[in-house]
Design a protein around this motif. Structure first.
Motif, PDB file in Angstrom:
ATOM      1  N   UNK A 185       0.864  -1.186   0.000  1.00 19.95           N
ATOM      2  CA  UNK A 185       0.000   0.000   0.000  1.00 19.95           C
ATOM      3  C   UNK A 185       0.898   1.232   0.000  1.00 19.95           C
ATOM      4  N   UNK A 186       1.263   1.710  -1.171  1.00 22.72           N
ATOM      5  CA  UNK A 186       2.198   2.851  -1.243  1.00 22.72           C
ATOM      6  C   UNK A 186       1.664   4.100  -0.551  1.00 22.72           C
ATOM      7  N   UNK A 187       0.342   4.188  -0.445  1.00 19.44           N
ATOM      8  CA  UNK A 187      -0.210   5.405   0.156  1.00 19.44           C
ATOM      9  C   UNK A 187      -0.025   5.433   1.672  1.00 19.44           C
ATOM     10  N   UNK A 188       0.275   4.309   2.242  1.00 18.85           N
ATOM     11  CA  UNK A 188       0.446   4.227   3.694  1.00 18.85           C
ATOM     12  C   UNK A 188       1.925   4.343   4.016  1.00 18.85           C
ATOM     13  N   UNK A 189       2.269   5.345   4.769  1.00 19.41           N
ATOM     14  CA  UNK A 189       3.658   5.583   5.131  1.00 19.41           C
ATOM     15  C   UNK A 189       3.873   5.156   6.583  1.00 19.41           C
ATOM     16  N   UNK A 190       4.521   4.025   6.769  1.00 20.46           N
ATOM     17  CA  UNK A 190       4.864   3.529   8.100  1.00 20.46           C
ATOM     18  C   UNK A 190       6.377   3.417   8.157  1.00 20.46           C
ATOM     19  N   UNK A 191       6.951   4.109   9.098  1.00 17.33           N
ATOM     20  CA  UNK A 191       8.413   4.156   9.187  1.00 17.33           C
ATOM     21  C   UNK A 191       8.991   2.778   9.459  1.00 17.33           C
ATOM     22  N   UNK A 192      10.156   2.537   8.892  1.00 11.69           N
ATOM     23  CA  UNK A 192      10.873   1.279   9.104  1.00 11.69           C
ATOM     24  C   UNK A 192      11.405   1.225  10.539  1.00 11.69           C
ATOM     25  N   UNK A 193      11.150   0.086  11.201  1.00 12.79           N
ATOM     26  CA  UNK A 193      11.622  -0.107  12.571  1.00 12.79           C
ATOM     27  C   UNK A 193      13.004  -0.754  12.538  1.00 12.79           C
ATOM     28  N   UNK A 194      13.792  -0.442  13.526  1.00  7.85           N
ATOM     29  CA  UNK A 194      15.189  -0.862  13.513  1.00  7.85           C
ATOM     30  C   UNK A 194      15.389  -2.300  13.975  1.00  7.85           C
ATOM     31  N   UNK A 195      14.542  -2.808  14.843  1.00  4.49           N
ATOM     32  CA  UNK A 195      14.774  -4.136  15.393  1.00  4.49           C
ATOM     33  C   UNK A 195      13.571  -5.041  15.234  1.00  4.49           C
ATOM     34  N   UNK A 196      13.812  -6.321  15.439  1.00  9.95           N
ATOM     35  CA  UNK A 196      12.739  -7.312  15.348  1.00  9.95           C
ATOM     36  C   UNK A 196      11.820  -7.198  16.556  1.00  9.95           C
ATOM     37  N   UNK A 197      10.496  -7.251  16.301  1.00 10.01           N
ATOM     38  CA  UNK A 197       9.535  -7.205  17.403  1.00 10.01           C
ATOM     39  C   UNK A 197       8.261  -6.455  17.035  1.00 10.01           C
ATOM     40  N   UNK A 198       7.382  -6.406  18.019  1.00 11.91           N
ATOM     41  CA  UNK A 198       6.083  -5.746  17.828  1.00 11.91           C
ATOM     42  C   UNK A 198       6.156  -4.294  18.307  1.00 11.91           C
ATOM     43  N   UNK A 199       5.351  -3.470  17.687  1.00 13.44           N
ATOM     44  CA  UNK A 199       5.297  -2.061  18.080  1.00 13.44           C
ATOM     45  C   UNK A 199       3.941  -1.488  17.679  1.00 13.44           C
ATOM     46  N   UNK A 200       3.502  -0.486  18.427  1.00 10.73           N
ATOM     47  CA  UNK A 200       2.278   0.249  18.108  1.00 10.73           C
ATOM     48  C   UNK A 200       2.698   1.619  17.580  1.00 10.73           C
ATOM     49  N   UNK A 201       2.306   1.882  16.333  1.00 12.75           N
ATOM     50  CA  UNK A 201       2.759   3.102  15.664  1.00 12.75           C
ATOM     51  C   UNK A 201       1.547   3.903  15.238  1.00 12.75           C
ATOM     52  N   UNK A 202       1.607   5.203  15.445  1.00 10.52           N
ATOM     53  CA  UNK A 202       0.530   6.101  15.042  1.00 10.52           C
ATOM     54  C   UNK A 202       0.996   6.948  13.872  1.00 10.52           C
ATOM     55  N   UNK A 203       0.150   6.984  12.830  1.00  9.64           N
ATOM     56  CA  UNK A 203       0.415   7.840  11.683  1.00  9.64           C
ATOM     57  C   UNK A 203      -0.547   9.021  11.715  1.00  9.64           C
ATOM     58  N   UNK A 204      -0.539   9.790  10.633  1.00 13.89           N
ATOM     59  CA  UNK A 204      -1.435  10.941  10.596  1.00 13.89           C
ATOM     60  C   UNK A 204      -2.901  10.528  10.592  1.00 13.89           C
ATOM     61  N   UNK A 205      -3.180   9.347  10.038  1.00 11.38           N
ATOM     62  CA  UNK A 205      -4.577   8.943   9.883  1.00 11.38           C
ATOM     63  C   UNK A 205      -4.984   7.831  10.850  1.00 11.38           C
ATOM     64  N   UNK A 206      -4.100   6.901  11.129  1.00 14.72           N
ATOM     65  CA  UNK A 206      -4.499   5.704  11.884  1.00 14.72           C
ATOM     66  C   UNK A 206      -3.404   5.312  12.870  1.00 14.72           C
ATOM     67  N   UNK A 207      -3.798   4.307  13.656  1.00 16.30           N
ATOM     68  CA  UNK A 207      -2.837   3.647  14.554  1.00 16.30           C
ATOM     69  C   UNK A 207      -2.657   2.225  14.048  1.00 16.30           C
ATOM     70  N   UNK A 208      -1.416   1.719  14.120  1.00 17.50           N
ATOM     71  CA  UNK A 208      -1.085   0.437  13.520  1.00 17.50           C
ATOM     72  C   UNK A 208      -0.388  -0.459  14.528  1.00 17.50           C
ATOM     73  N   UNK A 209      -0.668  -1.743  14.336  1.00 16.17           N
ATOM     74  CA  UNK A 209       0.080  -2.770  15.063  1.00 16.17           C
ATOM     75  C   UNK A 209       1.105  -3.317  14.085  1.00 16.17           C
ATOM     76  N   UNK A 210       2.366  -3.212  14.426  1.00 19.41           N
ATOM     77  CA  UNK A 210       3.449  -3.502  13.482  1.00 19.41           C
ATOM     78  C   UNK A 210       4.332  -4.611  14.039  1.00 19.41           C
ATOM     79  N   UNK A 211       4.691  -5.554  13.106  1.00 18.80           N
ATOM     80  CA  UNK A 211       5.711  -6.555  13.449  1.00 18.80           C
ATOM     81  C   UNK A 211       6.855  -6.407  12.453  1.00 18.80           C
TER      82      UNK A 211
END
Length: 438
Positions: A92-118
């Motif tokens: 989804x090119x329209x969704x900009x989620x920053x690359x995380x540095x390490x392996x694991x789960x994280x909760x990330x908030x963007x301008x529009x939504x909140x994401x659960x990231x692995x």
């Protein structure tokens, strides 16, 4: 003043409250556990996708399922970078989620939504799988509600079942209460305990003991009244003989007035003794004579004829106003006692110049005899006690003994008739009604 709750209502309220509390706690616990399980399951999906996603660029395949309707918000966001950080894949090119540095789960908030990231960081690449938190919450809530729904539905059903069970239990107590209420004072048998709950057996045993004591007391009372009445008849008869002898020897009539007063007192005492004996027989539940046809009009005429001298001596107009042809089945002696007492009572309490009317009427399959007077009637407070023994309604300046209506009531009950008293509606006075089945 506090009102005690019934056993049924108390048990239902306590058990219903307990079951509702348990159900609510179980539903809440189920909701939280399923929601937690759903979150763990979705996290594991993110991890599995990250493990098996490839580096190649691909386009969606066109096939039978390519037109299947789905919500784009439910899709995962797949991102792949090489070792230098160059993007290799972006679902989804329209969704900009920053690359995380390490392996694991994280909760990330963007301008529009909140994401659960692995994020899976490997030496040669970095794979990052993201899912919208609102989608996760929706899926978890739906699963939790589906798990809690059966419990929520079962709560009212369990309450209905609880009410039915309590009704079944209380029905046994109601049958016991009906059996106790239907017992006659002359019954010697104890209350049966075969269908009584074990917890209530001591209470029923106490009732049986109390009934036995009451029966013994009533038996002693009946025996005393009967014996006392029998013992009084002999000396009263002897006194009457002595009065007759004195009256014979009193040739000049010097003691005639006092002898008359004494004789009147003995007659009253003799009448009272006779009434006591009659009540004793009714209390003993002696078998009634064989029923025979009774002409109610003839019964009323004979009663009026017998009591006319008494009514004339008091200045009362005694007569019959209605004579519907009616025949009843019963013991003539009992019906004579009932009507004699009703008419005598009406004449005794009606002031001079008053009227006492007797009427025989037929309505359908029922016939009744009414005795109406123009006396002062009975006070409303005295009406519930009018058939009690030795009770005399106000004013109490008459000559009655307070037993006439009690005897009439007992005789009516033995004959299966209904005796009622009420104030007249057309004028002052009392109306007694004897209702019999033809």
């Amino acid at each position: 003043m506090t009102t005690a709750l019934s056993i049924r209502r108390t048990a239902f309220l306590w058990l219903a409250g307990l079951m509702a509390t348990i159900g609510i706690c179980a539903a809440a616990a189920s909701y939280l556990l399923v929601q937690s399980e759903a979150a763990d399951f979705l996290d594991n999906q993110l991890r599995q996708i990250a493990l098996y996603v490839g580096n190649e660029r691909s386009t969606p395949a066109v096939g039978p399922d390519s037109t299947a309707q789905h919500d784009p918000e439910d899709d995962f966001v797949v991102q792949v970078w090489d070792a230098s950080g160059t993007p290799l894949r972006q679902s989804h090119p329209a969704v900009e989620i920053a690359r995380q540095s390490g392996t694991g789960f994280a909760d990330i908030a963007t301008d529009r939504d909140r994401w659960r990231v692995y994020t899976l960081a490997a030496p040669d690449r970095t794979v990052q799988i993201s899912q919208d938190m609102s989608v996760r919450q929706e899926l978890a809530t739906s699963a939790a509600l589906q798990a809690a729904l059966p419990i929520i539905v079962l709560i009212p059903l369990s309450l209905l079942t609880l009410g039915w069970i309590i009704d079944r239990i209380m029905a046994r107590l109601n049958r016991l209460a009906g059996a106790v209420a239907a017992r006659d004072t002359t019954t010697d048998d104890p209350v049966p305990i075969g269908d009584v709950p074990t917890e209530v057996v001591p209470f029923v045993s106490a009732i049986n003991l109390l009934l036995a004591r009451l029966h013994g007391l009533l038996e002693r009372q009946r025996r005393f009244i009967s014996d006392a009445a029998h013992e009084l008849r002999t000396p009263l008869a002897a006194l009457q003989i002595q009065i007759d002898n004195l009256r014979h020897d009193d040739r000049d009539g010097r003691f005639s007035e006092r002898l008359g007063e004494l004789e009147a007192g003995i007659r009253r005492a003799t009448g009272l003794v006779g009434k006591l004996l009659r009540l004793a027989r009714y209390d003993a539940r002696e078998a009634a004579p064989a029923p025979q046809p009774i002409d109610l009009v003839r019964l009323a005429l004979d009663t009026v004829a017998r009591l006319t001298p008494f009514a004339e001596s008091r200045g009362i107009d005694l007569g019959i106003t209605r004579q519907d042809k009616a025949v009843a089945q019963g013991a003539l002696a009992d019906f004579e006692i009932i009507l004699d007492n009703l008419v005598e009572n009406a004449v005794r309490y009606t002031p001079p110049g008053g009227v006492v009317d007797v009427a025989v009427s037929v309505v359908g399959r029922e016939a009744y005899i009414e005795v109406s007077d123009t006396g002062p009637g009975i006070a409303e407070d005295d009406m519930p006690h009018i058939f009690e023994r030795f009770f005399r309604a106000r004013p109490q300046d008459g000559e009655g003994s307070g037993l006439g209506l009690a005897i009439a009531k007992a005789a009516a009950e033995r004959q299966g008739a209904q005796l009622t008293l009420a104030m007249r509606e057309d004028q002052t006075g009392l109306r007694a009604r004897l209702l019999v089945a033809r």
